[in-house]
Design a protein around this motif. Structure first.
Motif, PDB file in Angstrom:
ATOM      1  N   MET A   1      27.696  -4.405   6.282  1.00  0.00           N
ATOM      2  CA  MET A   1      26.615  -3.982   7.420  1.00  0.00           C
ATOM      3  C   MET A   1      25.059  -4.747   7.236  1.00  0.00           C
ATOM      4  SD  MET A   1      24.769  -0.574   6.347  1.00  0.00           S
ATOM      5  CE  MET A   1      23.370  -0.469   5.020  1.00  0.00           C
ATOM      6  N   ARG A   2      24.972  -5.115   8.612  1.00  0.00           N
ATOM      7  CA  ARG A   2      23.761  -5.759   8.462  1.00  0.00           C
ATOM      8  C   ARG A   2      23.556  -5.372   9.814  1.00  0.00           C
ATOM      9  NH1 ARG A   2      19.997  -8.767   8.487  1.00  0.00           N
ATOM     10  NH2 ARG A   2      19.401 -10.871   9.481  1.00  0.00           N
ATOM     11  N   GLY A   3      22.997  -5.176  10.039  1.00  0.00           N
ATOM     12  CA  GLY A   3      22.378  -4.659  11.168  1.00  0.00           C
ATOM     13  C   GLY A   3      21.099  -4.376  11.397  1.00  0.00           C
ATOM     14  N   PHE A   4      20.210  -3.620  11.118  1.00  0.00           N
ATOM     15  CA  PHE A   4      18.485  -3.628  10.773  1.00  0.00           C
ATOM     16  C   PHE A   4      17.987  -2.228  10.500  1.00  0.00           C
ATOM     17  CE2 PHE A   4      18.949  -2.948  15.812  1.00  0.00           C
ATOM     18  CZ  PHE A   4      18.330  -1.885  15.397  1.00  0.00           C
ATOM     19  N   PHE A   5      16.767  -2.183  10.354  1.00  0.00           N
ATOM     20  CA  PHE A   5      16.467  -1.030  10.000  1.00  0.00           C
ATOM     21  C   PHE A   5      14.972  -1.133   9.720  1.00  0.00           C
ATOM     22  CE2 PHE A   5      16.136  -2.870   5.587  1.00  0.00           C
ATOM     23  CZ  PHE A   5      15.543  -2.794   4.627  1.00  0.00           C
ATOM     24  N   GLY A   6      14.426  -0.531   9.729  1.00  0.00           N
ATOM     25  CA  GLY A   6      11.850  -0.615   9.735  1.00  0.00           C
ATOM     26  C   GLY A   6      11.806   0.603   8.745  1.00  0.00           C
ATOM     27  N   VAL A   7      10.618   0.301   8.871  1.00  0.00           N
ATOM     28  CA  VAL A   7      10.299   1.893   7.939  1.00  0.00           C
ATOM     29  C   VAL A   7       8.687   2.141   8.635  1.00  0.00           C
ATOM     30  CG1 VAL A   7       9.328   2.542   5.124  1.00  0.00           C
ATOM     31  CG2 VAL A   7      11.076   0.596   5.482  1.00  0.00           C
ATOM     32  N   ALA A   8       8.732   3.381   8.685  1.00  0.00           N
ATOM     33  CA  ALA A   8       7.304   3.891   9.490  1.00  0.00           C
ATOM     34  C   ALA A   8       7.444   5.268   8.572  1.00  0.00           C
ATOM     35  CB  ALA A   8       7.870   4.380  10.971  1.00  0.00           C
ATOM     36  N   VAL A   9       6.013   5.449   8.188  1.00  0.00           N
ATOM     37  CA  VAL A   9       4.499   5.906   7.640  1.00  0.00           C
ATOM     38  C   VAL A   9       4.012   7.004   8.910  1.00  0.00           C
ATOM     39  CG1 VAL A   9       2.928   6.658   5.666  1.00  0.00           C
ATOM     40  CG2 VAL A   9       4.752   4.484   5.732  1.00  0.00           C
ATOM     41  N   TYR A  10       4.071   8.349   9.391  1.00  0.00           N
ATOM     42  CA  TYR A  10       3.945   9.236   9.512  1.00  0.00           C
ATOM     43  C   TYR A  10       2.121   9.780   8.983  1.00  0.00           C
ATOM     44  CZ  TYR A  10       2.929  13.627  12.727  1.00  0.00           C
ATOM     45  OH  TYR A  10       2.639  14.432  13.356  1.00  0.00           O
ATOM     46  N   HIS A  11       1.076   9.429   9.484  1.00  0.00           N
ATOM     47  CA  HIS A  11      -0.326   9.870   9.300  1.00  0.00           C
ATOM     48  C   HIS A  11      -0.575   9.373   7.679  1.00  0.00           C
ATOM     49  CE1 HIS A  11      -1.638  12.265  12.765  1.00  0.00           C
ATOM     50  NE2 HIS A  11      -0.476  12.140  13.081  1.00  0.00           N
ATOM     51  N   ALA A  12      -0.364   7.638   7.547  1.00  0.00           N
ATOM     52  CA  ALA A  12      -0.562   7.829   6.530  1.00  0.00           C
ATOM     53  C   ALA A  12      -2.499   7.801   5.341  1.00  0.00           C
ATOM     54  CB  ALA A  12      -0.460   6.396   6.271  1.00  0.00           C
ATOM     55  N   LYS A  13      -2.475   8.105   4.784  1.00  0.00           N
ATOM     56  CA  LYS A  13      -3.521   8.983   3.823  1.00  0.00           C
ATOM     57  C   LYS A  13      -3.843   7.513   2.780  1.00  0.00           C
ATOM     58  CE  LYS A  13      -5.798  12.254   1.271  1.00  0.00           C
ATOM     59  NZ  LYS A  13      -5.350  12.427   0.436  1.00  0.00           N
ATOM     60  N   LEU A  75      16.318   8.246  13.949  1.00  0.00           N
ATOM     61  CA  LEU A  75      14.856   8.444  13.331  1.00  0.00           C
ATOM     62  C   LEU A  75      15.616   8.699  12.145  1.00  0.00           C
ATOM     63  CD1 LEU A  75      12.350   7.922  12.829  1.00  0.00           C
ATOM     64  CD2 LEU A  75      12.288   9.961  14.003  1.00  0.00           C
ATOM     65  N   VAL A  76      15.548   8.288  11.155  1.00  0.00           N
ATOM     66  CA  VAL A  76      16.204   9.421   9.462  1.00  0.00           C
ATOM     67  C   VAL A  76      14.971   9.844   8.794  1.00  0.00           C
ATOM     68  CG1 VAL A  76      16.910   8.400   7.446  1.00  0.00           C
ATOM     69  CG2 VAL A  76      18.014   7.282   9.027  1.00  0.00           C
ATOM     70  N   GLY A  77      14.069  10.661   8.788  1.00  0.00           N
ATOM     71  CA  GLY A  77      12.618  11.373   7.512  1.00  0.00           C
ATOM     72  C   GLY A  77      13.582  11.294   6.785  1.00  0.00           C
ATOM     73  N   ALA A  96      18.121   1.513  11.837  1.00  0.00           N
ATOM     74  CA  ALA A  96      18.006   2.921  11.053  1.00  0.00           C
ATOM     75  C   ALA A  96      16.196   2.550  11.459  1.00  0.00           C
ATOM     76  CB  ALA A  96      18.440   3.098   9.792  1.00  0.00           C
ATOM     77  N   LEU A  97      15.669   3.610  11.025  1.00  0.00           N
ATOM     78  CA  LEU A  97      13.934   3.670  11.162  1.00  0.00           C
ATOM     79  C   LEU A  97      13.276   4.968  10.618  1.00  0.00           C
ATOM     80  CD1 LEU A  97      11.366   2.277  12.114  1.00  0.00           C
ATOM     81  CD2 LEU A  97      10.727   3.931  13.377  1.00  0.00           C
ATOM     82  N   TYR A  98      12.928   4.309   9.404  1.00  0.00           N
ATOM     83  CA  TYR A  98      12.995   5.928   7.489  1.00  0.00           C
ATOM     84  C   TYR A  98      11.461   6.581   8.334  1.00  0.00           C
ATOM     85  CZ  TYR A  98      17.224   3.361   6.109  1.00  0.00           C
ATOM     86  OH  TYR A  98      18.809   3.272   6.004  1.00  0.00           O
ATOM     87  N   LEU A  99      11.361   6.823   7.938  1.00  0.00           N
ATOM     88  CA  LEU A  99      10.297   7.549   8.610  1.00  0.00           C
ATOM     89  C   LEU A  99       9.306   8.616   7.256  1.00  0.00           C
ATOM     90  CD1 LEU A  99       8.182   8.210  10.977  1.00  0.00           C
ATOM     91  CD2 LEU A  99       9.255  10.143  11.179  1.00  0.00           C
ATOM     92  N   LEU A 100       8.779   7.883   6.999  1.00  0.00           N
ATOM     93  CA  LEU A 100       8.304   8.521   5.331  1.00  0.00           C
ATOM     94  C   LEU A 100       7.021   9.425   5.901  1.00  0.00           C
ATOM     95  CD1 LEU A 100       8.316   5.531   3.720  1.00  0.00           C
ATOM     96  CD2 LEU A 100       9.644   7.297   3.081  1.00  0.00           C
ATOM     97  N   GLY A 101       6.348  10.802   4.967  1.00  0.00           N
ATOM     98  CA  GLY A 101       5.375  11.445   5.754  1.00  0.00           C
ATOM     99  C   GLY A 101       4.727  10.845   4.925  1.00  0.00           C
ATOM    100  N   ALA A 102       2.924  11.541   5.306  1.00  0.00           N
ATOM    101  CA  ALA A 102       2.285  11.425   4.355  1.00  0.00           C
ATOM    102  C   ALA A 102       1.897  11.974   3.204  1.00  0.00           C
ATOM    103  CB  ALA A 102       0.421  12.016   5.377  1.00  0.00           C
ATOM    104  N   GLU A 103       0.802  10.803   2.653  1.00  0.00           N
ATOM    105  CA  GLU A 103       0.652  11.711   0.563  1.00  0.00           C
ATOM    106  C   GLU A 103       0.638  13.228   0.566  1.00  0.00           C
ATOM    107  OE1 GLU A 103      -0.837   7.240   2.106  1.00  0.00           O
ATOM    108  OE2 GLU A 103      -0.351   9.248   2.263  1.00  0.00           O
ATOM    109  N   ASP A 104      -0.410  13.380   1.190  1.00  0.00           N
ATOM    110  CA  ASP A 104      -0.562  14.780   0.714  1.00  0.00           C
ATOM    111  C   ASP A 104      -0.016  15.794   1.714  1.00  0.00           C
ATOM    112  OD1 ASP A 104      -1.386  14.260   3.592  1.00  0.00           O
ATOM    113  OD2 ASP A 104      -4.084  14.933   2.788  1.00  0.00           O
ATOM    114  N   HIS A 105       1.065  15.584   2.970  1.00  0.00           N
ATOM    115  CA  HIS A 105       1.117  16.960   3.859  1.00  0.00           C
ATOM    116  C   HIS A 105       2.660  16.258   4.148  1.00  0.00           C
ATOM    117  CE1 HIS A 105      -2.820  17.842   4.449  1.00  0.00           C
ATOM    118  NE2 HIS A 105      -2.852  17.207   4.816  1.00  0.00           N
ATOM    119  N   GLY A 106       3.488  15.378   3.741  1.00  0.00           N
ATOM    120  CA  GLY A 106       4.981  15.499   4.176  1.00  0.00           C
ATOM    121  C   GLY A 106       5.291  15.624   5.567  1.00  0.00           C
ATOM    122  N   LEU A 107       6.004  15.402   5.659  1.00  0.00           N
ATOM    123  CA  LEU A 107       6.636  15.413   7.148  1.00  0.00           C
ATOM    124  C   LEU A 107       6.471  16.703   8.117  1.00  0.00           C
ATOM    125  CD1 LEU A 107       9.054  12.631   7.593  1.00  0.00           C
ATOM    126  CD2 LEU A 107       7.292  12.340   8.830  1.00  0.00           C
TER     127      LEU A 107
END
Length: 150
Positions: A1-13, A75-77, A96-107
């Motif tokens: 598996m090669r592909g590519f990926f990234g990571v994103a944070v939704y409303h990081a605190k 988009l992978v939550g 894939a782009l992995y989307l993480l939620g904020a520390e206090d509220h999540g997604l």
């Protein structure tokens, strides 16, 4: 598996969590890091100079992020959610782009609805992990499942 990926944070605190994720993104060969709804200031803890290798993008909202997803990139939550697949059983998409939620509220539920997949990091306790830790574990799992970790 090669592909590519990234990571994103939704409303990081906390900016230091973005700094830790950025360092992990460099370590695990991520193609990008992104924030949604909040900008990031460089951190002194970035001793490996991750910005020289892993670009950081900022999107003002989820619609903008989704509009700019690369073609064929789901988009992978990453969230504690009833429909989430436990990380050990999750088969990472080639892209894939992995989307993480904020520390206090999540997604929020409306964000999870827009995700193509939802995965969760199993823990023996009911509370959630720190966002930087969860993101780093997802990247480590992706790397381990490529067979390059042996």
């Amino acid at each position: 598996m090669r592909g590519f990926f990234g990571v994103a944070v939704y409303h990081a605190k906390h900016e230091d969590n973005i700094g830790t994720l950025w360092r992990s993104a460099k370590t695990y060969d991520a193609s990008l890091l992104a924030t949604v709804g909040r900008r990031y200031e460089p951190q002194a803890s970035d001793t490996c100079k991750a910005p020289l290798s892993v670009p950081l993008y900022h999107y003002p909202d989820l619609d903008d992020l989704i509009e700019h997803l690369p073609q064929g990139c789901p988009l992978v939550g990453v969230e504690l959610d009833a429909r989430a697949v436990p990380l050990p059983q999750f088969r990472h998409p080639l892209r894939a782009l992995y989307l993480l939620g904020a520390e206090d509220h999540g997604l929020p539920p409306a964000v999870l609805e827009r995700c193509h997949h939802v995965v969760q990091v199993p823990t023996p306790q009911a509370w959630s992990l720190n966002v930087a830790v969860a993101g780093s574990l997802v990247m480590a799992d992706r790397y381990a499942k490529t067979g390059r970790a042996a």
